[in-house]
Design an enzyme around this catalytic site. Structure first.
Site, short mmCIF file in Angstrom:
data_model
loop_
_atom_site.label_atom_id
_atom_site.label_comp_id
_atom_site.label_asym_id
_atom_site.label_seq_id
_atom_site.Cartn_x
_atom_site.Cartn_y
_atom_site.Cartn_z
N GLY A 641 81.53 -38.44 -127.18
CA GLY A 641 82.13 -39.13 -128.31
C GLY A 641 81.13 -39.24 -129.44
O GLY A 641 79.93 -39.09 -129.25
N GLY A 646 76.90 -43.47 -134.22
CA GLY A 646 76.07 -42.49 -133.54
C GLY A 646 76.88 -41.70 -132.55
O GLY A 646 78.04 -41.37 -132.80
N LYS A 662 76.01 -45.47 -125.39
CA LYS A 662 76.32 -45.46 -126.82
C LYS A 662 75.01 -45.57 -127.59
O LYS A 662 74.33 -46.58 -127.55
CB LYS A 662 77.24 -46.61 -127.16
CG LYS A 662 77.70 -46.66 -128.61
CD LYS A 662 78.35 -47.98 -128.96
CE LYS A 662 79.61 -48.23 -128.16
NZ LYS A 662 80.30 -49.47 -128.62
N ASP A 758 89.40 -58.01 -132.68
CA ASP A 758 89.67 -56.61 -133.06
C ASP A 758 90.49 -55.91 -131.98
O ASP A 758 90.15 -54.82 -131.54
CB ASP A 758 88.35 -55.87 -133.30
CG ASP A 758 88.55 -54.60 -134.13
OD1 ASP A 758 89.57 -54.52 -134.85
OD2 ASP A 758 87.70 -53.70 -134.06
#
Length: 955
Positions: A641, A646, A662, A758
């Site tokens: 991804g 990043g 991540k 969110d």
């Protein structure tokens, strides 16, 4: 070098014997091996004489260690295989240390004198070693509330002295083992009184061989599994049984008539299965307090006679069971009756509860039946729910019974009945019921089968508090008072009570007392009244002595050097001092590294305040080199991804665990606040429907988060068709339920409550069974002391943002509910919330026509949902979604109410809300086109400031 230096020091230390030492050298070596693997060990774990030095949690007899009890210490690390050297050990209790992880060493089977093995509420994983069956003296085996996987070891059947067997709330799979020739099984445990296996993933049938008349079981708790087949008639042979929970499984067939041989059973739970045949005859089970047979497929049955004969009954729940006929007055006259819940049946005729109804009666729920008249005699003033009956079509006296009840506040808290003068305490302390400021020890008591349903009856909790105080006094523990508050029933029908224990004679407990309090509760030494039934306790880490524990680390090496220096002379002294110097140098370098790391954290905040350093509870710190190795040097082949923040890489840790790493753009510190927020929040929340944070890296100017690997991408990718996975109606219901449960946990069980802020389809991830997990906590907010709302800068994502939150800037849990409502609409339409200038909420409002099939929404629905099939419960689903997106937050449901509504919809659709979504990825009905996408890519982790803050209104 570190391990070699430590090994040399230990060798020299244990070869030099002190004339005053009281601890066996093998035991000292084992404890020091354990100590080296753990963080946050008690502050007085120093020197080479645990018995003589009075190490906290260590009990000795004749120089041998016989007990280790260290609950709620905040321990972190793994259990060393060297524990096998403690050959005289009789009790091991490490409960309530969430930082303890990894697998149980196989060598634990060498502790042949062990009678108590209690590891409640830790984070141990992997299979339960088969060597457990070698612990022939074992009486208590409590491994509940961990993450153990694999099957129940058949060797447990060899534990002939076992009294308590609790494996609940893990991830155990496979069948229930019974003996077969030379292979042992649980049917051999004829002296065991407790079978607690609830909240696992056990499958297969309940073997008839499991039960026999020789057994003395009092608790059989198999709830919340995937057990199939019929209830074995042999269950009726165990006449000592007091509590039976077989609910929330996939059991089928007739309930055996032998069940009413169980005349000592007080709690019977068979709900949420697919049982058929006639409603079981419970005549003669005269001590029954609590009966729940709801959500089964029994034959249409007239009101059973036993409704009116069970004098001890407090609670009768038989929803969705096809009962028919008119209710007799006599059934309401049982003297202890509190709740009658018979909604969604075929009950008809006239309702007349008479004048001799129970004084305890709090709720009569008869919604959605066929009652045509009600005789109101004026004596009953509590809740009576008749909505959905023909009688509600009439106007007049019954109108007040034909509307949904208003939500009530938590019914009980000790502090509301105090007789002392309230005091104002410092922010980090709390006032006890005796109005003394202190640092309480806290946790949650879970009661698996309470005999009552009236949660507002304070007399129950007063009795429980007195019982707790009496137990603490019996064991001479310095406890001033206890506080019980917020009694609630969770979705598994467990009663939860917040417990606070306040110290006496001081404002805080010491480590020794905390370990003893934890042991009393984990070891089931405290016995509540039978009203509450079987329980377990999950304690929180006690932070009042955390500073002392940290300071002790620096003194260990000093103490070690002094002991060696005093004991040695000549060549040995020189050798030891040389090694100690090397060790101190190494420790200094490690300390400098930690200090540098903390400086990096504090640099996120311009004030350089130490308060900006993440408050970690379980998340592991990874070095840059560790993550570099796990991702094959951050190779492109491992990239799964990318986004403004990043890239995300698939990684494999040394223990084989798959993770998603991540990684921020090289040298970039953008999003530092969100980075810290996500670490702090995810490290203290643990739920199967929340993405787990494995750890983080803040090393060599790198900023990385390490998550569990979730293989099937985001809900957004699935709805858009990118993932190749097809979600039919039933799978979408399960996605909705899993997501709702994750959010409900954040709102109701996190302390303090957390608002996600969110919620959107890109932040809902799908695992290998298509169970949903809520992700991305970068914008989340803790409520802290703000009970009603939090005034804060508006953040969120266009289309999902609560308009009321935007207008007022006051954030509440209902803001998440609004976003979740939008998500529910997206889930059935596969449309973006705002698409081509059209807002999905407004489009639904103007299109809904309740006079038409599927509310006339055919044109808006995603064809992949299965429009050619029967979408059972669809209208109820739409009603729920529109309830969630009401303009005013006060008009929206809570997330716990949303969970219950979705569970009800799934039952209408003929689904078990607690079953897994799919057995393997091969059943998903689609392909990904050869390249698997991953949930951590794209805007789902973009902390670069791109979140829209614009006002969102339907156009």
């Amino acid at each position: 070098m570190d391990k070699k230096i430590q090994a040399c020091l230990l060798v020299v230390l244990f070869q030099i014997s002190f004339s005053g030492a009281q601890t066996n050298s093998n035991d000292v070596a084992a404890l020091n091996s354990i100590r080296l693997l753990w963080k946050n060990t008690p502050s007085n774990w120093e020197g080479s004489d645990p018995c003589g030095g009075g190490w906290v949690g260590i009990t000795c007899n004749n120089s041998r260690v016989v007990s280790i009890t260290l609950s709620s210490m905040g321990l972190k690390g793994q259990l060393s295989g060297d524990i096998q050297s403690l050959s005289e050990l009789q009790a091991l209790d490490l409960s309530y240390n969430k930082g303890l992880n990894g697998s149980l060493p196989v060598s634990i089977g060498s502790l042949t004198k062990l009678s108590n093995l209690i590891l409640v509420g830790c984070s141990f994983s992997g299979p339960i070693p088969d060597t457990i069956g070698s612990l022939k003296q074992l009486a208590f085996l409590s491994l509940n509330s961990n993450s153990f996987t694999g099957e129940i070891p058949p060797s447990i059947g060899n534990l002939s002295k076992l009294y308590w067997l609790d494996l609940a709330d893990n991830k155990l799979t496979g069948t229930i083992p019974v003996s077969n020739g030379s292979t042992p099984g649980l049917d051999m445990l004829i002296h065991t009184k407790h079978f607690h296996f609830g909240k696992n993933q056990l499958s297969g049938t309940i073997p008839p061989q499991l039960f026999s008349s020789e057994m003395i079981l009092i608790h059989v708790l198999f709830d919340n599994n995937q057990l199939t087949g019929s209830i074995p008639p042999t269950l009726g042979l165990v006449k000592t049984l007091e509590v039976v929970r077989l609910d929330r499984n996939l059991l089928s067939g007739h309930v055996p008539s032998s069940l009413n041989n169980l005349t000592s059973v007080s709690e019977l739970h068979l709900s949420n299965n697919t049982l058929t045949g006639p409603v079981p005859d419970l005549t003669g089970m005269d001590v029954l307090n609590y009966v729940d047979l709801s959500n089964n497929s029994f034959d249409a049955t007239d009101i059973p006679q036993w409704f009116s004969t069970l004098e001890s009954l407090t609670t009768l729940a038989m929803e969705y069971t096809q009962l028919k006929g008119q209710l007799p007055q006599a059934m309401f006259s049982a003297p202890q009756l509190q709740t009658v819940s018979l909604r969604n049946n075929r009950i008809n005729g006239t309702l007349d509860i008479g004048l001799n109804f129970s004084n305890e009666l709090e709720l009569i729920d008869l919604q959605k039946n066929f009652i045509s008249a009600f005789v109101e005699r004026g004596g009953y003033s509590n809740q009576l729910l008749l909505q959905g009956n023909p009688v509600c079509e009439e106007s007049g006296a019954t109108a007040k019974y034909c509307t949904l009840p208003q939500k009530t506040t938590p019914p009980y808290s000790t502090n509301t009945i105090s007789n002392c003068t309230p005091v104002l305490c410092p922010p980090d302390q709390k006032a006890s019921p005796n109005c003394k400021c202190a640092y309480p020890y806290m946790g949650i008591l879970y009661f698996r089968a309470p005999s009552f349903s009236d949660l507002g009856n304070s007399s129950y909790y007063v009795t429980l508090e007195k019982s707790l105080i009496a137990s603490f006094q019996t064991y001479q523990l310095p406890v001033d008072s206890v506080s019980l508050s917020d009694p609630t029933k969770d979705s598994d029908n467990y009663l939860e009570l917040d417990l606070e224990v306040f110290p006496s004679g001081s404002e805080r407990f010491n480590q020794s007392v905390i370990s003893k309090i934890g042991f009393m509760l984990s070891n089931q030494t405290f016995k509540p009244s039978k009203l509450f039934g079987p329980y377990f306790f999950i304690g929180s880490e006690y932070g009042a002595f955390a500073e002392t524990s940290i300071q002790s680390e620096s003194s260990k090496s000093v103490s070690l050097g002094v002991i060696i220096g005093a004991a040695c002379g000549g060549f040995v002294l020189v050798l030891v001092l040389t090694l100690a110097g090397l060790y101190a140098f190494h420790q200094k370098r490690r300390a400098e590294k930690v200090i540098a790391q903390n400086k990096s954290f504090s640099s996120w905040d311009p004030s350089k305040s130490s308060s900006s350093i993440p408050q970690l509870k379980g998340a592991r710190w990874f070095s840059y080199n560790e993550l570099k190795k796990s991702t094959n040097n951050f190779s492109e082949a491992n990239t799964i991804g990318s986004g403004g923040y990043g890239k995300v890489y698939k990684g494999t840790l040394p223990n084989g665990q798959l993770v998603a790493v991540k990684r921020a753009q090289q040298g970039s510190m953008q999003g530092g606040i969100e980075f810290k927020t996500e670490i702090e929040l995810l490290s203290r929340v643990h739920h199967k429907n929340l993405v787990s944070l494995v750890g983080f890296c803040f090393d060599q100017d790198e900023q990385m988060l390490v998550y569990e690997y979730v293989p099937n991408g985001t809900l957004k990718e699935t709805l858009s068709g990118k993932s190749g996975i097809r979600l039919d109606w039933t799978r979408r219901l399960r996605v909705a339920l899993c997501s709702a449960r994750g959010l409900a946990y954040l709102h109701d069980h996190a302390d303090p409550p957390i608002i996600h802020r969110d919620i959107k389809s890109n932040n809902i991830l799908l695992d290998e069974r298509l169970n949903a997990k809520v992700a991305d906590f970068g914008l989340s907010k803790s409520m802290g002391e703000e009970k009603d709302h939090l005034t804060t800068q508006v953040k969120g994502t266009m289309g999902y943002l609560d308009p009321e939150y935007y207008m007022s800037q006051q954030l509440t849990e209902k803001s998440d509910v609004y976003s979740f409502g939008v998500l529910l609409l997206e889930l059935i339409t596969a449309k973006k919330p705002i698409e081509r200038g059209r807002y999905i909420v407004r489009e639904m409002r103007i299109t809904i026509d309740k006079t038409k099939d599927l509310y006339g929404l055919h044109e808006l629905l995603d064809p992949a949902i299965g429009l050619g099939t029967s979408l059972k419960g669809f209208e109820k689903y739409v009603d729920l979604a529109m309830w969630c997106v009401e303009e005013s937050g006060t008009d929206r449901p809570t997330m716990s109410e949303v969970v219950k509504e979705i569970e009800s919809i799934m039952q209408i659709a003929g689904l078990n809300p607690n079953a897994e979504s799919a057995s393997t990825s091969a059943t998903y009905g689609g392909t990904s086109g050869g390249h698997s996408r991953h949930p951590y890519g794209h805007e789902s982790f973009d902390y670069s400031g791109g979140y829209p803050h614009a006002k969102v209104e339907p156009q």
